[in-house]
Each structure stands twice: as C-alpha cells, then as structure tokens.
Design an enzyme around this catalytic site. Sequence first.
Site, short mmCIF file in Angstrom:
data_model
loop_
_atom_site.label_atom_id
_atom_site.label_comp_id
_atom_site.label_asym_id
_atom_site.label_seq_id
_atom_site.Cartn_x
_atom_site.Cartn_y
_atom_site.Cartn_z
N LYS A 60 0.89 -1.30 0.10
CA LYS A 60 -0.06 -0.12 0.07
C LYS A 60 0.95 1.28 -0.02
CE LYS A 60 -4.05 -1.96 2.32
NZ LYS A 60 -4.97 -2.07 3.76
N ALA A 81 -1.48 1.67 6.08
CA ALA A 81 -1.61 0.75 7.11
C ALA A 81 -2.50 -0.47 6.89
CB ALA A 81 -2.39 1.51 8.41
N ASP A 82 -2.52 -1.57 7.58
CA ASP A 82 -3.37 -2.76 6.97
C ASP A 82 -3.72 -3.55 8.51
OD1 ASP A 82 -4.53 -4.54 5.08
OD2 ASP A 82 -3.31 -5.96 6.19
N THR A 83 -4.99 -3.86 8.57
CA THR A 83 -5.34 -4.43 9.91
C THR A 83 -6.06 -5.80 9.22
OG1 THR A 83 -5.81 -2.39 10.97
CG2 THR A 83 -6.83 -4.15 11.80
N GLY A 118 -0.44 -3.30 10.90
CA GLY A 118 0.77 -2.66 10.43
C GLY A 118 0.60 -1.39 9.96
#
Length: 205
Positions: A60, A81-83, A118
Amino acid sequence: MRPPFVYLASQSPRRQQLLQQLGVRFEVLLPDASEDAEALEAVRPGEGVEAYVRRVTRAKLSAARERLQRRGLPAAPLLSADTTVALGRAILGKPVDAGEACAMLARLSGRWHRVLSGVAVTQGARSALRLNVSRVRFAKLPRATIDAYVASGEPFGKAGAYAIQSALAGWVERIDGSHSGIMGLPLFETAQLLQRAGVPTALSE
C-alpha cells in the site's frame, strides 16, 4: 524543516479519526479509479499472518508513493496501514456477503483471536514499518445477535466482519493490546514513526 502534514494512503474514516486524535495534519491520498486496491490484499498460498500484514502494508505504501509521483503533488511523508483478523493461522478478511460475515462471526464467538495492524511511514527515500498484535475475546454470540449485526451492514468492509467501535463491542469480554490498533491504526507505533519522520503531533517533544 519539519513537514507540516502527512499523506494518508487509506480511505478508512477510523484511521482519519485516529490521526486527528494525535493532532496530526493529513491529506487523504486515495487510489485512482484505474487502481485495483483490493488486489493488494489478496492472500498468497502458504503466507503467514504476520508476513501477510507486513507485505500488504508495504504494498500500500509503494502504491501510494507511485500515486504521489504520478500526480505531481508536493512532497511529504506517506502513511499506509493494514489491519487483519486472524484465528489461529487463518486470515479472516473482509466478508464478501452476509453468509460469509455470519460464518466469520460464528467462528469468533466465544474464542480469542488476534488483530494485527501494520503501519508504515516514509522517511525520505526510506520507510519504516511497525506491527502491533492485539488479542480480543468475544463472549458467546447468540445467532440472533449475529444476524442483527450482519443485517446492520456494519461487517462489510471490515476484516473479521466486525468493528471494535461498533455495537458489537458490548460482546467483547477481554482485550489484550491496543484498542486503537484493533480499530485500524495503533497510535503508539504511529506516533513514533511520525516523530521520526519529522511530522509533528499534538504532544511531540
């Protein structure tokens, strides 16, 4: 000279809210219509949960960097960000329909699961990434509760088919970790990365 703002490579209103909580100025840098942002989140065969979150967060960030250059926008740090929700080694992504959302919530019912978030921030030509891992335990979810929650539409677009800030929070027995990380942006790790990149926060030293 400190950069006055950061580009947020996310359309999540929760991440915008959390950055506002830090007192960070930001501009949202959304994908072009030609970009397939969802494809970045496809799970690769045999990929571990932590490796998946790190890879997607970096992907991303890379896509946002290319977007920034393509649009010729003023230089500033980028944040991505990534969840992800994980039950054991299984990655529970965003449900595609009501049936999958119900199935996910039924799997999470009465059990502990992990929420991995992250966050990555560019620092000039380089970038730094931090990973937060939290644990959440739901009480036993009655089928009627699951059906009502899914009917509300809340699960869609959410990893694991739920949002911690929604009405389903009333069924969360325990949390071990970062509430903001479970929402989608771990603020402790985010503040550290932003400060290193020179982006001021409300309580910067």
